[in-house]
Design an enzyme around this catalytic site. Structure first.
Site, PDB file in Angstrom:
ATOM      1  N   CYS A 102       0.821  -1.220   0.000  1.00  0.00           N
ATOM      2  CA  CYS A 102       0.000   0.000   0.000  1.00  0.00           C
ATOM      3  C   CYS A 102       0.855   1.270   0.000  1.00  0.00           C
ATOM      4  CB  CYS A 102      -0.975  -0.015   1.165  1.00  0.00           C
ATOM      5  SG  CYS A 102      -2.029  -1.468   1.166  1.00  0.00           S
ATOM      6  N   HIS A 137      -2.980   6.994   2.396  1.00  0.00           N
ATOM      7  CA  HIS A 137      -3.495   5.731   1.851  1.00  0.00           C
ATOM      8  C   HIS A 137      -4.846   5.457   2.499  1.00  0.00           C
ATOM      9  CE1 HIS A 137      -4.157   1.650   0.881  1.00  0.00           C
ATOM     10  NE2 HIS A 137      -3.834   1.185   2.066  1.00  0.00           N
ATOM     11  N   ASN A 154     -10.218  -0.206   0.252  1.00  0.00           N
ATOM     12  CA  ASN A 154      -8.754  -0.134   0.206  1.00  0.00           C
ATOM     13  C   ASN A 154      -8.282  -0.700  -1.126  1.00  0.00           C
ATOM     14  OD1 ASN A 154      -6.010  -0.596   0.461  1.00  0.00           O
ATOM     15  ND2 ASN A 154      -6.123  -1.398   2.541  1.00  0.00           N
TER      16      ASN A 154
END
Ligand SMILES: CC(C)(COP(=O)(O)OP(=O)(O)OC[C@H]1O[C@@H](n2cnc3c(N)ncnc32)[C@H](O)[C@@H]1OP(=O)(O)O)[C@@H](O)C(=O)NCCC(=O)NCCS
Length: 320
Positions: free
Chosen positions: A112, A247, A277
């Site tokens: 990520c 993020h 996500n």
């Protein structure tokens, strides 16, 4: 340090939208639980499109937006943990598809943090004068690896892609990146099975596993400290920053970071409600949406902060 200029940003998400209510039909969860604990309302899911397909959609838009011919791109970077193949890389597939015949191409696996790591790589190629134009894309089809029977993880993730075209410029640029080998988030490849290593391949072995609580605590602590250290290193304060683009893993993680930094939530861009996500893709999707909506413009300073598997984390501070 010479800076990096953003020529254009673009994003793409598969058309299929999966709501929390739809997920509740196959695992024991509810829209209320997911919204309360994560801030996620829906996510986009690929129905057969692979990571290269999403990346090529973004690359094509980027060429249209910048008006650049593909031959003028010197480097293509794709940040991803869900490539179509081990080889060729997704970046090579993009290079071939758009006819960027002069570009070298490589994938970046920073989980990520992939887009932020990719920005750092792009910056070094641009600052050294080795490249004039870098295309950097973050793209994921995480639905390939999600265990759709595990309510702890399947509610969290979505598919999507976003990217930018960058060139060298006088814009301000600073970065602080980190890694610490640890395993609270894993996505294993299928185990090796051959005459020397007999056994059975199991689908479970290649699924995404997350220790949610550990990641949550790591994220809030590491990202807030990371932003503090980046500001200290650049001699800037939060007042100089128009937006922080974290993020997008969980709205409550962002709230935790905002509390630790004593910064108002309005300083943070959050679009997790629409995408879940999307790992390497979350920051460039957010950046593309913000530029389109005029939330940031020329001269604004932004911080992009990634955190995730590896463990990896890091932030880039730059002028748009
Ligand atoms: C996963 C996450 C949402 C869980 O939220 P949490 O507040 O930490 O919840 P907990 O782990 O304490 O679980 C609380 C309870 O809810 C249950 N639960 C978990 N998922 C559920 C779901 N989808 N629906 C309903 N209940 C659920 C658990 O089983 C647990 O029940 P128990 O107390 O009876 O054992 C959160 O930890 C998170 O977002 N972590 C980051 C994960 C991540 O994004 N990783 C990717 C890398 S960036």
């Amino acid at each position: 340090m010479p800076g990096v200029k953003i020529h254009a940003a673009a994003h793409y998400a598969p058309p299929k939208i999966v709501t929390n209510d739809e997920i509740s039909t196959w695992v024991d969860t509810s829209d209320e639980w997911i919204m309360q604990r994560t801030g996620i309302s829906q996510r986009h899911m690929s129905q057969g499109q692979n990571t290269s397909d999403l990346s090529i959609k973004v690359a094509t838009q980027l060429l249209e937006k910048t008006g650049l011919s593909p031959e003028t791109i010197d480097l293509i970077l794709v940040a991803t943990v869900t490539p179509d193949y081990l080889s060729p890389s997704v970046s090579c597939m993009v290079q071939g598809a758009i006819g960027a015949t002069n570009a070298i191409a490589m994938d970046v696996n920073g989980a990520c943090t992939g887009f932020v790591y990719g920005l750092s790589v792009a910056h070094k190629y641009l600052a050294s004068g080795a490249c004039r134009h870098v295309m950097l894309i973050g793209a994921e089809v995480l639905s390939k690896y999600v265990d759709w029977t595990d309510r702890n993880t399947c509610i969290l993730f979505g598919d999507g892609a976003g990217g930018v075209v960058l060139s060298a410029g006088d814009n301000f640029y600073g970065e602080k990146l980190h890694a610490r080998g640890a395993m609270p988030i894993t996505m294993a490849y299928q185990p090796v099975v051959n005459p020397f290593c007999p056994g059975e391949k199991s689908a479970e072995a290649s699924q995404l596993k997350v220790d949610g609580r550990e990641v949550f605590e790591f994220a809030v602590k590491s990202v807030s400290e990371n932003i503090d250290e980046l500001l200290a290193a650049t001699g800037l304060t939060l007042d100089d920053i128009r937006y922080i683009i974290p993020h997008q893993a969980n709205r409550r993680i962002v709230e935790g970071i905002s509390k630790k930094l004593k910064a108002d939530m309005s300083k943070f861009f959050v679009n997790i409600q629409n995408y879940g996500n999307t790992s390497s893709a979350s920051i460039p999707i957010a950046l593309s949406e913000m530029l389109t909506a005029g939330l940031v413009g020329a001269g604004d300073k932004i911080i992009m902060s990634g955190f995730g598997g590896g463990l990896t984390w890091g932030s880039v501070l730059m002028t748009v």
